[in-house]
Design an enzyme around this catalytic site. Structure first.
Site, mmCIF file in Angstrom:
data_model
loop_
_atom_site.group_PDB
_atom_site.id
_atom_site.type_symbol
_atom_site.label_atom_id
_atom_site.label_comp_id
_atom_site.label_asym_id
_atom_site.label_seq_id
_atom_site.Cartn_x
_atom_site.Cartn_y
_atom_site.Cartn_z
ATOM 1 N N ARG A 33 -69.036 71.323 39.590
ATOM 2 C CA ARG A 33 -68.054 71.183 40.664
ATOM 3 C C ARG A 33 -68.622 71.605 42.013
ATOM 4 N NH1 ARG A 33 -62.254 73.897 39.845
ATOM 5 N NH2 ARG A 33 -61.923 71.951 38.681
ATOM 6 N N GLU A 54 -67.457 64.758 32.747
ATOM 7 C CA GLU A 54 -66.238 64.098 32.294
ATOM 8 C C GLU A 54 -66.410 63.484 30.905
ATOM 9 O OE1 GLU A 54 -63.257 64.196 33.348
ATOM 10 O OE2 GLU A 54 -63.676 65.300 35.184
ATOM 11 N N THR A 60 -62.572 67.837 24.557
ATOM 12 C CA THR A 60 -63.317 69.074 24.366
ATOM 13 C C THR A 60 -62.959 70.027 25.501
ATOM 14 O OG1 THR A 60 -65.124 67.706 23.496
ATOM 15 C CG2 THR A 60 -65.620 70.010 23.880
ATOM 16 N N LEU A 97 -71.139 69.135 19.659
ATOM 17 C CA LEU A 97 -70.125 68.867 20.663
ATOM 18 C C LEU A 97 -69.055 67.901 20.160
ATOM 19 C CD1 LEU A 97 -69.414 69.692 23.537
ATOM 20 C CD2 LEU A 97 -70.849 67.847 24.388
ATOM 21 N N TYR A 99 -67.414 64.085 18.419
ATOM 22 C CA TYR A 99 -67.120 62.740 18.914
ATOM 23 C C TYR A 99 -68.408 62.051 19.358
ATOM 24 C CZ TYR A 99 -62.412 64.654 18.915
ATOM 25 O OH TYR A 99 -61.231 65.242 18.531
ATOM 26 N N CYS A 214 -45.324 81.323 35.728
ATOM 27 C CA CYS A 214 -44.565 80.630 36.770
ATOM 28 C C CYS A 214 -44.516 81.423 38.071
ATOM 29 C CB CYS A 214 -43.153 80.350 36.279
ATOM 30 S SG CYS A 214 -43.117 79.242 34.838
ATOM 31 N N CYS A 223 -40.022 73.108 40.594
ATOM 32 C CA CYS A 223 -40.190 72.788 39.169
ATOM 33 C C CYS A 223 -38.847 72.806 38.447
ATOM 34 C CB CYS A 223 -41.158 73.776 38.526
ATOM 35 S SG CYS A 223 -41.412 73.475 36.765
#
Length: 371
Positions: A33, A54, A60, A97, A99, A214, A223
């Site tokens: 990021r 991604e 995961t 990992l 899949y 919250c 909300c």
């Protein structure tokens, strides 16, 4: 006597600014990021790192992905390096990992981008979806986060935030259309990438499944579920069908020098291209034999017990057998993996469980194995 009017939270006006203000202060630092401060100073996200993260994050958790991501970018720092890598090396790095079709598509996608698109990822959702392994969600996430395109991103965290905010009575997955429609009305044109990541972070750290905080939420005033006290009721989900139970057998042959007999699964289908010990022909649709008579060759096979592994669409119980044998030529399309190399083989989680049942510690990193 003058009455003081409290300002009412206006969703169309206040949703994105409140969320982004919170994100600027409380964002997670993740290895793929670009944080909002750096982004404001002109640092541009690397599409390769966003794409890689991604793909890894599909079904995961962030906690599970971090170490794999850092290993991948250390081995293959850009899409060209990954495209040139040996497929077996990529599968080994991916092992654990899950899949595994993601890893096969990852390699195919890298090759297309590197060799057919001059190493540049498409910037729009349509172009991204044309690449292997990239569906609607992943295309939207890459377009928004890597290229700041106004794409509507909906993952599990975002589904939870929005269904609670709206007190959405439509169960998932049918509710996705309503979620997308709502997000399209509040999506800011100037920071769509940060907006997507802010929604993800809010769901992961504040609007959590069981105990949402919250009081810390920047969207709490608007909300509906919070106002009704029904936060944990959402999102509603359609009942899941029970997973079928399958059985089979796995045979761990251990040579006198500690090497273990392995083979490679066919490239297509479940666990395609991964390594495994010999076993019976179980699939998601049928059982395999479980008796010692199904062993790949005659030896003094001893039953070690059973392991259970849950796949996406079925659960599998394997009876594990072990045989200690003298020097023995590997059958065709098999090989003997030295004990010190077992941890680095492309063994999926189910096979690591099998080997551990027969040889405790064998799949641990060197220096951590038990005798």
């Amino acid at each position: 006597m003058t009455r003081v009017h409290e300002q009412v939270f206006d969703t169309s006006r206040d949703f994105a600014p409140a969320l982004l203000g919170w994100y600027d202060r409380h964002h997670r630092s993740l290895p793929w990021r670009v944080n909002p401060d750096d982004r404001q100073h002109g640092v541009v996200p690397d599409p390769y790192r966003i794409w890689l993260s991604e793909i890894m994050l599909q079904q995961t958790t962030v906690a599970a992905v971090k170490a794999y991501f850092e290993k991948f970018v250390r081995l293959w720092p850009d899409v060209v390096a990954l495209a040139k890598a040996e497929t077996d090396d990529v599968m080994k790095a991916w092992a654990g990992l899950g899949y595994y079709s993601r890893a096969r598509n990852l390699k195919k996608c890298a090759e297309i981008v590197a060799f057919e698109q001059d190493g540049r990822f498409p910037e729009d959702e349509a172009g991204l979806k044309a690449l292997p392994g990239i569906g609607d969600y992943t295309a939207a996430a890459i377009a928004a986060i890597a290229f700041d395109r106004p794409a509507v991103v909906v993952d599990g965290n975002i589904e939870r935030v929005v269904t609670r905010y709206l007190a959405c009575e439509t169960p998932l997955p049918q509710a996705k259309a309503e979620i997308r429609d709502f997000l399209s009305t509040v999506l800011p044109k100037d920071r769509p990438g940060d907006f997507a990541q802010a929604m993800m972070d809010l769901g992961a750290t504040v609007c959590t499944p069981k105990s949402p905080a919250c009081i810390l939420c920047p969207l709490s005033e608007g909300c509906q579920a919070r106002m009704e006290g029904t936060q944990t009721r959402f999102p509603l989900k359609a009942p899941k069908a029970e997973k079928p139970e399958r059985v089979g057998a796995a045979f761990v042959a251990v040579r006198d020098d500690g090497a273990v007999l392995l083979r490679k699964r066919i490239e297509s289908g479940l666990l395609g291209g991964m390594s495994e010990v010999p076993g019976t022909a179980w699939t998601a649709r049928q059982d395999g034999q479980t008796e010692v008579g199904a062993a790949p060759f005659a030896a003094d096979w001893k039953r070690c017990g059973e392991i259970r592994h849950v796949f996406t669409h079925f659960a599998l119980t394997l009876t594990v057998y072990r045989a200690d044998i003298d020097a023995h030529p590997a059958p065709d399309e098999h090989w003997w993996s030295p004990r010190e190399q077992i941890a680095g083989e492309a063994l999926p989680s189910v096979m690591k469980k099998v080997v551990e049942k027969a040889i405790p510690g064998a799949t641990k990193a060197r220096g951590k194995a038990t005798s």
